[in-house]
Design a protein around this motif. Sequence first.
Motif, short mmCIF file in Angstrom:
data_model
loop_
_atom_site.label_atom_id
_atom_site.label_comp_id
_atom_site.label_asym_id
_atom_site.label_seq_id
_atom_site.Cartn_x
_atom_site.Cartn_y
_atom_site.Cartn_z
N ALA A 317 0.84 -1.19 0.00
CA ALA A 317 0.00 0.00 0.00
C ALA A 317 0.88 1.26 0.00
CB ALA A 317 -0.90 0.00 1.23
N THR A 318 1.97 1.21 0.75
CA THR A 318 2.83 2.38 0.80
C THR A 318 3.98 2.27 -0.20
OG1 THR A 318 4.00 1.29 2.59
CG2 THR A 318 2.33 2.89 3.20
N GLY A 319 4.53 1.10 -0.38
CA GLY A 319 5.69 0.95 -1.26
C GLY A 319 6.95 1.25 -0.51
N PHE A 320 8.00 0.53 -0.82
CA PHE A 320 9.20 0.71 0.00
C PHE A 320 10.48 0.71 -0.82
CE2 PHE A 320 10.73 -3.66 -0.16
CZ PHE A 320 9.61 -4.32 -0.59
N ILE A 321 10.38 0.56 -2.14
CA ILE A 321 11.60 0.42 -2.93
C ILE A 321 11.88 1.70 -3.72
CG2 ILE A 321 12.69 -0.85 -4.84
CD1 ILE A 321 11.01 -3.25 -4.03
N ILE A 322 13.13 2.13 -3.68
CA ILE A 322 13.55 3.24 -4.53
C ILE A 322 14.64 2.73 -5.46
CG2 ILE A 322 14.76 5.46 -4.57
CD1 ILE A 322 13.32 6.21 -2.07
N LEU A 382 9.23 -4.78 -8.89
CA LEU A 382 9.79 -3.49 -8.48
C LEU A 382 8.76 -2.38 -8.61
CD1 LEU A 382 13.38 -3.62 -9.99
CD2 LEU A 382 12.74 -3.74 -7.59
N SER A 383 8.01 -2.39 -9.72
CA SER A 383 7.08 -1.26 -9.87
C SER A 383 5.87 -1.42 -8.96
CB SER A 383 6.66 -1.09 -11.33
OG SER A 383 6.35 -2.30 -11.89
N ALA A 384 5.52 -2.67 -8.61
CA ALA A 384 4.38 -2.85 -7.69
C ALA A 384 4.74 -2.40 -6.28
CB ALA A 384 3.94 -4.30 -7.67
N HIS A 385 6.01 -2.44 -5.95
CA HIS A 385 6.39 -2.11 -4.58
C HIS A 385 7.20 -0.82 -4.49
CE1 HIS A 385 5.44 -6.38 -4.32
NE2 HIS A 385 5.15 -6.15 -3.06
N CYS A 386 7.16 0.01 -5.52
CA CYS A 386 8.06 1.16 -5.44
C CYS A 386 7.49 2.26 -4.55
CB CYS A 386 8.44 1.65 -6.82
SG CYS A 386 7.14 2.40 -7.71
N HIS A 387 8.37 3.01 -4.00
CA HIS A 387 8.08 4.01 -2.99
C HIS A 387 7.17 5.10 -3.53
CE1 HIS A 387 8.94 7.03 0.12
NE2 HIS A 387 9.29 5.99 0.86
N SER A 388 6.38 5.70 -2.63
CA SER A 388 5.41 6.69 -3.09
C SER A 388 6.08 7.87 -3.79
CB SER A 388 4.58 7.19 -1.90
OG SER A 388 5.42 7.58 -0.86
N THR A 393 6.28 9.83 -10.78
CA THR A 393 6.63 9.84 -12.20
C THR A 393 6.00 8.64 -12.90
OG1 THR A 393 8.60 8.55 -11.74
CG2 THR A 393 8.86 10.93 -11.81
N THR A 394 5.76 8.77 -14.19
CA THR A 394 5.32 7.61 -14.97
C THR A 394 6.30 7.42 -16.11
OG1 THR A 394 3.72 9.21 -15.73
CG2 THR A 394 2.84 7.20 -14.72
N PRO A 395 6.72 6.20 -16.38
CA PRO A 395 6.56 5.03 -15.52
C PRO A 395 7.33 5.18 -14.22
CG PRO A 395 8.13 4.60 -17.26
CD PRO A 395 7.58 5.95 -17.53
N PHE A 396 6.93 4.37 -13.23
CA PHE A 396 7.51 4.50 -11.90
C PHE A 396 9.03 4.28 -11.91
CE2 PHE A 396 3.25 2.84 -10.10
CZ PHE A 396 2.66 4.04 -10.43
N LEU A 397 9.44 3.28 -12.69
CA LEU A 397 10.87 2.95 -12.68
C LEU A 397 11.59 3.71 -13.78
CD1 LEU A 397 10.50 -0.91 -12.34
CD2 LEU A 397 11.26 0.65 -10.57
N PRO A 398 12.84 4.10 -13.56
CA PRO A 398 13.60 4.76 -14.63
C PRO A 398 13.70 3.84 -15.85
CG PRO A 398 14.82 4.74 -12.56
CD PRO A 398 13.61 3.92 -12.34
N GLU A 399 13.47 4.41 -17.03
CA GLU A 399 13.46 3.55 -18.22
C GLU A 399 14.80 2.92 -18.50
OE1 GLU A 399 11.27 4.94 -21.82
OE2 GLU A 399 10.38 6.30 -20.36
N THR A 400 15.87 3.64 -18.18
CA THR A 400 17.19 3.05 -18.40
C THR A 400 17.32 1.73 -17.66
OG1 THR A 400 17.94 4.43 -16.60
CG2 THR A 400 18.51 5.14 -18.81
N VAL A 401 16.77 1.71 -16.44
CA VAL A 401 16.91 0.51 -15.63
C VAL A 401 16.09 -0.63 -16.21
CG1 VAL A 401 16.55 -0.47 -13.34
CG2 VAL A 401 17.38 1.86 -13.57
#
Lengths: 478, 75
Positions: A317-322, A382-388, A393-401
């Motif tokens: 619900a909160t997300g914890f990964i950066i 990773l994107s389901a658990h990423c930090h608030s 940003t969209t997408p949540f994860l950096p595209e390079t990664v």
Amino acid sequence: MSASSSQALEYLEQLPVQTHRKLYEQPSTVLAIFRCMLPQMAKTIVMAMLYMPTPFPAGGLDAWFRPEATKVKKEALYILEKLHITVLTQDASRQSACSLYSGFAKSLRQALEGSGSHRSFGVPSNKPEPNKVSIQFLDEYAQRQWENILFYMVGSTVGFGSSVGQEVGKGTKSLLEAGDFVRMSHGKMNITRTGFSFVLQDTNAQVWSLLIEYLRHASQLGMSETDVLNFLFMLGSLELGQDYSTDTLSPTQKQMLEDLTAFGIVYRSSKTSSTFYPTRLAVTLTSDSGALSTTTDPLATGGASGPGLRSGRDATATGFIIVETNYRLYAYTSSLLQIAVLSLFTHLTTRFPNLVSGKLTRASISRAVRTGISSDQIISYLSAHCHSQMQKTTPFLPETVTDQIRLWEMEGERVVTSNGYLMKEFPSEKEYRDVVRYAEDVGVLVWKDDANRRFFINGIEQIQGFLKREAEKRKQRG
Amino acid sequence: MVKAVRGTLVKCDASIKAMLVDIDNRNNNDFIIEDLDEEHLLVKETKVATLKAQLNQMLKERLKDPEKEVSDAED
């Protein structure tokens, strides 16, 4: 219908009609199927037909629906037919008529009216229990048992061993292996692709996945499938915090109690105790999406005070990964389970009381890929658990990664192979085209080379049949 | 007349294909049944595992092993 019960529905659909009929003898089963397996439209149809004294013409059914709703109607009727809930009959004037299967209708009426003496909703123990356990205790118990199983799957792959909590039972272990969630190789246990997606599901879906695996193996253990299913559906209708008597259970169901205790689905104070308590994992089995906050997240709402190990869904619900663009990863968690999951594909370096940090490296990703975890699974985790903060940003994860994770995966898979047959030397362009189109339609075409009139298929039976038919056609014509 | 040849279709990129063809040449052409195009080969079904093993061996010799990079990554 919630997403998690859809796999239960899939399982139910493939059962033979005899099993369905036997299942429908239990009002609790019928009610559970009605409540959480059927789509809304199917429920409406069943309700409308429940108290009809006679079958009614199938043509009349069309009158209930607006023309634009035919798709919904077809879906609903398809499911009802697959589960053998509705029966189509032909009357004297060869008109087809529709009715509910009598056993289903009778049980559903009993369930709704509370009539009959079927005792299928469990019998509360009437003996006063001196050391009655609290709901909080049950929640903690369920959480501990369930996380043990998850941790067993993940932990041994990353080398944590079973240092946390008690050992997982032998029966559970063999069940996980039979379901191909984990695989033994060289005396070491590894999580599989199926296992990894299992770990990433929400708790309710996990419970069902495991139970369906259990059902598949029930007959090998000499248990009757219907008995097992009936019991599971009954569990769904029990009340949390109430102790139930084991006296009315069949021998199969008593045997099951032991296994379910190991999963944390029921609790018994001792192996010989004459009562059992359903835990939150049990009572949410057949809840539908109406109770979403508790169904998808039974552990988080239940044992919220449990420190240390916490359920995988808890932090969602909160997300914890950066994740930073330089592949560094920070995870605000102290849960060993989550750390274990992360370390499947991350090179973790530092651990603080509430934070672990590390880096996604080529080595860590290719190691994960070798154990059968796909890049898409990693990215979706990773994107389901990423930090608030990252969710801004969209997408949540950096595209390079994300791109790099995919590239790393492709490096590990240099060749793709498929077994089958190469078809070649077609006499005419037309014949080639016909066969290729047929192969494409039946879904066996793997590769084609139009210029040289050849193609590769991974199944030949249908093509052989097709070629034979074509040859005969030509013979007739010629 | 239409012919059906049993085998395994191997899909790979052009550089890998060159290596596979090389392996095949050095083993009396025992692996490949037919060279289909730039990225596809038809290989004897029974020989796929050996071919894959030889390819991995060759890749290991020519490319840096990702496992050894762990120490590099810890910057």
